[in-house]
Design a protein around this motif. Sequence first.
Motif, short mmCIF file in Angstrom:
data_model
loop_
_atom_site.label_atom_id
_atom_site.label_comp_id
_atom_site.label_asym_id
_atom_site.label_seq_id
_atom_site.Cartn_x
_atom_site.Cartn_y
_atom_site.Cartn_z
N SER A 150 0.85 -1.18 0.00
CA SER A 150 0.00 0.00 0.00
C SER A 150 0.89 1.23 0.00
O SER A 150 1.70 1.40 0.92
N PRO A 151 0.74 2.08 -1.01
CA PRO A 151 1.55 3.30 -0.99
C PRO A 151 1.22 4.16 0.23
O PRO A 151 2.09 4.84 0.76
N ASP A 152 -0.03 4.10 0.69
CA ASP A 152 -0.40 4.86 1.88
C ASP A 152 0.35 4.36 3.11
O ASP A 152 0.71 5.15 3.97
N ARG A 153 0.55 3.06 3.20
CA ARG A 153 1.26 2.49 4.35
C ARG A 153 2.67 3.07 4.42
O ARG A 153 3.11 3.51 5.47
N LEU A 210 6.44 6.09 7.25
CA LEU A 210 7.60 6.98 7.13
C LEU A 210 7.33 8.33 7.78
O LEU A 210 8.27 9.00 8.20
N GLY A 211 6.06 8.70 7.91
CA GLY A 211 5.72 9.93 8.61
C GLY A 211 6.15 9.93 10.07
O GLY A 211 6.32 10.98 10.68
N ASN A 212 6.37 8.74 10.64
CA ASN A 212 6.86 8.63 12.02
C ASN A 212 8.36 8.89 12.11
O ASN A 212 8.91 8.94 13.20
N PHE A 213 9.01 9.02 10.97
CA PHE A 213 10.46 9.18 10.93
C PHE A 213 10.83 10.51 10.28
O PHE A 213 11.64 10.56 9.37
N THR A 214 10.24 11.58 10.75
CA THR A 214 10.52 12.88 10.17
C THR A 214 11.98 13.26 10.39
O THR A 214 12.57 12.94 11.42
N GLY A 215 12.53 13.91 9.39
CA GLY A 215 13.89 14.40 9.51
C GLY A 215 14.97 13.38 9.22
O GLY A 215 16.15 13.66 9.42
N ASP A 249 -5.13 -3.67 6.97
CA ASP A 249 -5.91 -2.74 6.16
C ASP A 249 -5.26 -1.37 6.05
O ASP A 249 -5.83 -0.45 5.47
N SER A 250 -4.06 -1.24 6.61
CA SER A 250 -3.26 -0.01 6.55
C SER A 250 -4.04 1.21 7.05
O SER A 250 -4.06 2.25 6.43
N ARG A 251 -4.65 1.05 8.22
CA ARG A 251 -5.39 2.14 8.84
C ARG A 251 -4.45 3.00 9.68
O ARG A 251 -3.35 2.59 10.00
N ASP A 252 -4.92 4.14 10.09
CA ASP A 252 -4.15 5.00 10.98
C ASP A 252 -4.05 4.30 12.33
O ASP A 252 -5.05 3.95 12.94
N TRP A 253 -2.82 4.07 12.78
CA TRP A 253 -2.57 3.32 14.01
C TRP A 253 -3.20 3.99 15.22
O TRP A 253 -3.86 3.34 16.04
N ASN A 254 -2.99 5.30 15.35
CA ASN A 254 -3.49 6.01 16.53
C ASN A 254 -5.01 6.00 16.58
O ASN A 254 -5.60 5.88 17.66
N GLU A 255 -5.66 6.14 15.43
CA GLU A 255 -7.13 6.04 15.40
C GLU A 255 -7.57 4.64 15.85
O GLU A 255 -8.55 4.51 16.58
N GLY A 256 -6.83 3.63 15.43
CA GLY A 256 -7.15 2.27 15.85
C GLY A 256 -7.03 2.08 17.35
O GLY A 256 -7.86 1.43 17.98
#
Length: 184
Positions: A25-28, A33-38, A129-136
């Motif tokens: 999933s490209p979204d995944r 990777l959004g958790n690894f900013t910088g 299902d590659s959902r947002d972890w925090n929402e889950g």
Amino acid sequence: MALISTLLMGVGISAIGCSSTENASPDRLDRVLGNFTGITLSDFEEGVVKDGVVSSAEYEEAYNLWKTCVEDNDVGVVVERDDFGLLVPTTSIPKERPEQEALDVSAECGEGTFDVVRNLYEDQVLNPDSRDWNEGVVECLIDHDLVDPDYTVEKFLTEELPASAQTEAGTACMSNPFGVTPAS
């Protein structure tokens, strides 16, 4: 020797028996990777993530690169597998060395080798299902009546977790919010 549990991932989604190739999933990739900013991905990481899927062989290779680095820095590693086949490494150092040294070595060695790969692989396994972890996590906490129905992701990320959620059930929601069960 002091034993130090090594959490290489901020989310903690800290499976060899599970096939992860169908979970591309490209979204995944973007979400994790959004958790690894910088950070800039290493050549190794770039090669692993180019198809958007982490295979079990790539996961093992990333772990072995991290483990070699850690052991080359005189930090011992013991690894177990959880019910999903995910690696749960623990580092150890002689008592005369500060425990923080093992954590620092682990973190330094994880950059460019295991951290990103581990997070992607574990997300494939525990979040099919590659959902947002925090929402889950928030949905799980609400579903188990561990927080009020108006509890939000923002509260989860910015406030201390309510005492009612600091339970075994709350820990389960944070480590496996989507209720994935191990493959038999």
